[in-house]
Design a protein around this motif. Sequence first.
Motif, short mmCIF file in Angstrom:
data_model
loop_
_atom_site.label_atom_id
_atom_site.label_comp_id
_atom_site.label_asym_id
_atom_site.label_seq_id
_atom_site.Cartn_x
_atom_site.Cartn_y
_atom_site.Cartn_z
N ARG A 54 0.83 -1.20 0.00
CA ARG A 54 0.00 0.00 0.00
C ARG A 54 0.86 1.25 0.00
O ARG A 54 1.96 1.26 0.53
CB ARG A 54 -0.91 0.00 1.24
CG ARG A 54 -2.01 -1.05 1.15
CD ARG A 54 -2.68 -1.26 2.48
NE ARG A 54 -3.87 -2.07 2.36
CZ ARG A 54 -3.88 -3.38 2.29
NH1 ARG A 54 -2.74 -4.04 2.28
NH2 ARG A 54 -5.01 -4.04 2.19
N ASN A 55 0.32 2.32 -0.55
CA ASN A 55 1.04 3.58 -0.58
C ASN A 55 0.66 4.41 0.66
O ASN A 55 0.05 3.90 1.60
CB ASN A 55 0.77 4.35 -1.88
CG ASN A 55 -0.68 4.71 -2.05
OD1 ASN A 55 -1.50 4.50 -1.16
ND2 ASN A 55 -1.02 5.28 -3.20
N ARG B 163 -1.55 6.62 1.07
CA ARG B 163 -2.99 6.79 1.27
C ARG B 163 -3.68 5.50 1.66
O ARG B 163 -4.89 5.49 1.87
CB ARG B 163 -3.63 7.34 0.00
CG ARG B 163 -3.11 8.70 -0.37
CD ARG B 163 -3.85 9.28 -1.53
NE ARG B 163 -4.46 8.27 -2.40
CZ ARG B 163 -5.07 8.54 -3.53
NH1 ARG B 163 -5.15 9.78 -3.95
NH2 ARG B 163 -5.61 7.60 -4.26
N GLY B 164 -2.94 4.39 1.71
CA GLY B 164 -3.53 3.11 2.08
C GLY B 164 -4.11 2.35 0.93
O GLY B 164 -4.83 1.37 1.12
N ILE B 165 -3.84 2.78 -0.29
CA ILE B 165 -4.37 2.13 -1.48
C ILE B 165 -3.38 1.08 -1.96
O ILE B 165 -2.17 1.33 -1.99
CB ILE B 165 -4.63 3.16 -2.59
CG1 ILE B 165 -5.71 4.14 -2.12
CG2 ILE B 165 -5.04 2.49 -3.89
CD1 ILE B 165 -5.92 5.31 -3.03
N ILE B 166 -3.87 -0.09 -2.32
CA ILE B 166 -3.00 -1.17 -2.78
C ILE B 166 -2.43 -0.79 -4.14
O ILE B 166 -3.17 -0.53 -5.10
CB ILE B 166 -3.77 -2.49 -2.86
CG1 ILE B 166 -4.17 -2.94 -1.46
CG2 ILE B 166 -2.94 -3.56 -3.53
CD1 ILE B 166 -4.97 -4.20 -1.41
N THR B 167 -1.11 -0.73 -4.23
CA THR B 167 -0.44 -0.41 -5.49
C THR B 167 0.36 -1.58 -6.02
O THR B 167 0.72 -1.59 -7.19
CB THR B 167 0.50 0.79 -5.30
OG1 THR B 167 1.42 0.49 -4.27
CG2 THR B 167 -0.29 2.04 -4.94
N ARG C 95 0.23 -5.66 -6.43
CA ARG C 95 -0.68 -6.78 -6.30
C ARG C 95 -0.01 -7.98 -5.66
O ARG C 95 1.21 -8.09 -5.62
CB ARG C 95 -1.20 -7.16 -7.68
CG ARG C 95 -1.97 -6.03 -8.34
CD ARG C 95 -2.59 -6.48 -9.63
NE ARG C 95 -1.57 -6.95 -10.57
CZ ARG C 95 -1.82 -7.68 -11.64
NH1 ARG C 95 -3.06 -8.02 -11.91
NH2 ARG C 95 -0.88 -8.06 -12.44
#
Length: 148
Positions: free
Chosen positions: A41-42, A44-48, A50
């Motif tokens: 995750r970055n 912002r907590g978004i999975i970048t 996989r």
Amino acid sequence: LAIHLSKTSTPSTRNGAVDSQVKSNPRNNLIYGQHHCGKGRNARGIITVRHRGGGHKRLYRKIDFRRNAKDIYGRIVTIEYDPNRNAYICLIHYGDGEKRYILHPRGAIIGDTIVSESTSTDMPLGTVIHNIEITLGNGGQLARAAVL
């Protein structure tokens, strides 16, 4: 180390071996929770990335890489599995009552006595070397993997 082979009852137990001396219950004052904030995750907590994530929760063992208890004899009490590295670790009880984890040296068994000497610079031929310090006082940085 004494290795016991198990009888095959399922495909997952085929070619399995268990070390009888290795324990799995660590001392409470030598472990702490390890935060795994990444998992692909970055900020912002978004999975970048996989296919990263999951896995079993692991506690971190405080390992003495500096070995600054010089000229104090210690006894190997347990040999334990460490989930954070591919080397076994062993619990040392020093003569002054202190307890520490170190990397398990090859050939050391429970009950052996170890000492970190401050004056010796030459070693006998055939000595197993591990936990090599590059800069004086930094602690071991090389050869910290399993040597069995």
